[in-house]
Design an enzyme around this catalytic site. Structure first.
Site, PDB file in Angstrom:
ATOM      1  N   TYR A  12     -16.128 -67.861  28.180  1.00  0.00           N
ATOM      2  CA  TYR A  12     -14.799 -68.228  27.676  1.00  0.00           C
ATOM      3  C   TYR A  12     -13.739 -68.104  28.770  1.00  0.00           C
ATOM      4  CZ  TYR A  12     -11.100 -68.358  24.027  1.00  0.00           C
ATOM      5  OH  TYR A  12     -10.030 -68.666  23.229  1.00  0.00           O
ATOM      6  N   THR A  72     -18.198 -66.588  33.513  1.00  0.00           N
ATOM      7  CA  THR A  72     -18.606 -67.997  33.408  1.00  0.00           C
ATOM      8  C   THR A  72     -18.646 -68.464  31.959  1.00  0.00           C
ATOM      9  OG1 THR A  72     -20.914 -67.245  33.483  1.00  0.00           O
ATOM     10  CG2 THR A  72     -19.927 -67.992  35.557  1.00  0.00           C
ATOM     11  N   ASP A  80     -27.373 -69.078  25.673  1.00  0.00           N
ATOM     12  CA  ASP A  80     -26.625 -67.888  26.079  1.00  0.00           C
ATOM     13  C   ASP A  80     -26.331 -66.973  24.895  1.00  0.00           C
ATOM     14  OD1 ASP A  80     -26.543 -68.481  28.782  1.00  0.00           O
ATOM     15  OD2 ASP A  80     -24.728 -69.687  28.606  1.00  0.00           O
ATOM     16  N   GLY A  81     -26.063 -67.556  23.724  1.00  0.00           N
ATOM     17  CA  GLY A  81     -25.815 -66.746  22.537  1.00  0.00           C
ATOM     18  C   GLY A  81     -27.025 -65.909  22.167  1.00  0.00           C
ATOM     19  N   SER A 140     -13.328 -71.178  30.919  1.00  0.00           N
ATOM     20  CA  SER A 140     -12.616 -72.249  30.229  1.00  0.00           C
ATOM     21  C   SER A 140     -11.118 -71.968  30.140  1.00  0.00           C
ATOM     22  CB  SER A 140     -13.185 -72.423  28.812  1.00  0.00           C
ATOM     23  OG  SER A 140     -14.544 -72.780  28.858  1.00  0.00           O
ATOM     24  N   ARG A 162      -1.001 -69.198  16.288  1.00  0.00           N
ATOM     25  CA  ARG A 162       0.421 -69.059  16.605  1.00  0.00           C
ATOM     26  C   ARG A 162       0.573 -68.065  17.752  1.00  0.00           C
ATOM     27  NH1 ARG A 162       3.976 -68.321  11.255  1.00  0.00           N
ATOM     28  NH2 ARG A 162       5.586 -68.650  12.838  1.00  0.00           N
ATOM     29  N   ASP A 200     -17.464 -60.289  26.997  1.00  0.00           N
ATOM     30  CA  ASP A 200     -16.013 -60.212  26.948  1.00  0.00           C
ATOM     31  C   ASP A 200     -15.487 -59.639  25.644  1.00  0.00           C
ATOM     32  OD1 ASP A 200     -16.155 -62.418  25.091  1.00  0.00           O
ATOM     33  OD2 ASP A 200     -16.212 -63.795  26.774  1.00  0.00           O
ATOM     34  N   ASP A 257      -1.403 -67.123  23.388  1.00  0.00           N
ATOM     35  CA  ASP A 257      -2.304 -67.203  22.242  1.00  0.00           C
ATOM     36  C   ASP A 257      -3.225 -65.990  22.185  1.00  0.00           C
ATOM     37  OD1 ASP A 257      -1.168 -69.575  21.581  1.00  0.00           O
ATOM     38  OD2 ASP A 257      -2.933 -70.817  21.949  1.00  0.00           O
TER      39      ASP A 257
END
Length: 285
Positions: free
Chosen positions: A183, A181, A69-70, A186, A151, A142, A170
């Site tokens: 990041y 589908t 995918d990358g 997840s 943090r 994205d 975050d």
């Protein structure tokens, strides 16, 4: 017909796959072109032409990305603003965006007859307003705005100038349907059919009991403003997993429908749902 190969030879079987692709296309009387940097890998293929990738991809009928995918995401950058079609062949781990697996190369013969479907994917336009000035980008998957040191941070999100919410988390993801589908999945976001046109907002580890992914019309202009007034909690922006731009306090990112679309070739028919069942459901079956 002209096809450009965009292989990622860091993948174990990408080279052997690319050479087989070259043979199939040549047998179908399709001109094959690769970047000059791969001359050594294709020196024994007299039919192959060598051209700069940025020039060749815009003058070709299609580009074939060979990898994961990358690799497909990096390849798509060359096609922004062009009518060149994109086909991904998976030689990586998941390859969810790929239209073919390495053992399905016989289907490349359909490229000559035109017996395939086209999936048009919207992109995201991004404008970063920072102390370094204004920067513009385009993403296929994205835009991620998040803490740079794990943090929790504070930020506001607006849609067409109206405040949607003030958040502690975050970070936050703004995804296209293609990126749903990746990041975003997840992070707990929904799966979206890639031909839909919308922008998904998914908070990353929100400090809230009620945070949910939110869908926006692609006609909206979204804005994320860093309201973390603390130098020890810096925020940054990444675009399709790259760039990593500083986003100081008071700086903002705008997200909107991109001017370009990427035209994916589907040689299988309904390859999105087939990939969904075979690749995403495998861990639970």
């Amino acid at each position: 017909m002209k096809a450009v190969l965009f292989p990622n030879f860091q993948k174990d079987n990408a080279l052997s796959c690319a050479r087989r692709v070259c043979d199939v296309l040549t047998d179908e009387d399709i001109q094959v072109c690769v970047s000059e940097e791969y001359r050594g890998e294709f020196a024994d293929k007299p039919s192959v032409r060598f051209e700069p990738m940025d020039e060749a991809s815009r003058n070709a009928d299609l580009v074939i990305a060979i990898g994961g995918d990358g690799t497909i995401l990096r390849c798509a950058k060359y096609l922004m603003g062009s009518d060149t079609k994109l086909l991904g062949i998976n030689t990586g781990t998941l390859g969810f965006m790929a239209g073919l697996e390495a053992d399905q190369l016989d289907r490349l013969k359909k490229l000559r007859t035109g017996n395939y479907n086209i999936s048009e994917r919207m992109t995201l336009g991004i404008t970063v307003h920072s102390t370094d000035g204004e920067m513009n980008f385009t993403a296929l998957n994205d835009v991620c705005v998040k803490s740079k040191n794990s943090r929790i941070c504070d930020f506001d999100v607006l849609a067409d100038g109206y405040l949607i919410g003030r958040y502690r988390a975050d970070g936050v993801l703004f995804s296209s349907p293609s990126g749903s589908t990746a990041y975003a999945l997840s992070a707990g976001g929904p799966i979206i059919e890639p031909e839909l046109e919308c922008v998904e907002m998914t908070l990353i580890c929100p400090h809230s009991l009620f945070a949910r992914a939110t869908m926006f019309s692609a006609d909206r202009t979204l804005k994320c403003v860093n309201t973390t007034d603390d130098d020890e909690r810096p925020m940054g922006v990444s675009i399709d997993g790259e760039k990593n731009i500083e986003l100081p306090y008071g700086s903002s990112v705008e997200i909107y429908r991109g001017a370009s679309k990427i035209r994916f070739i589907d040689l299988i028919g309904n390859s999105f749902h087939e990939s969904l069942c075979k690749k995403m459901m495998k861990p639970v079956k």
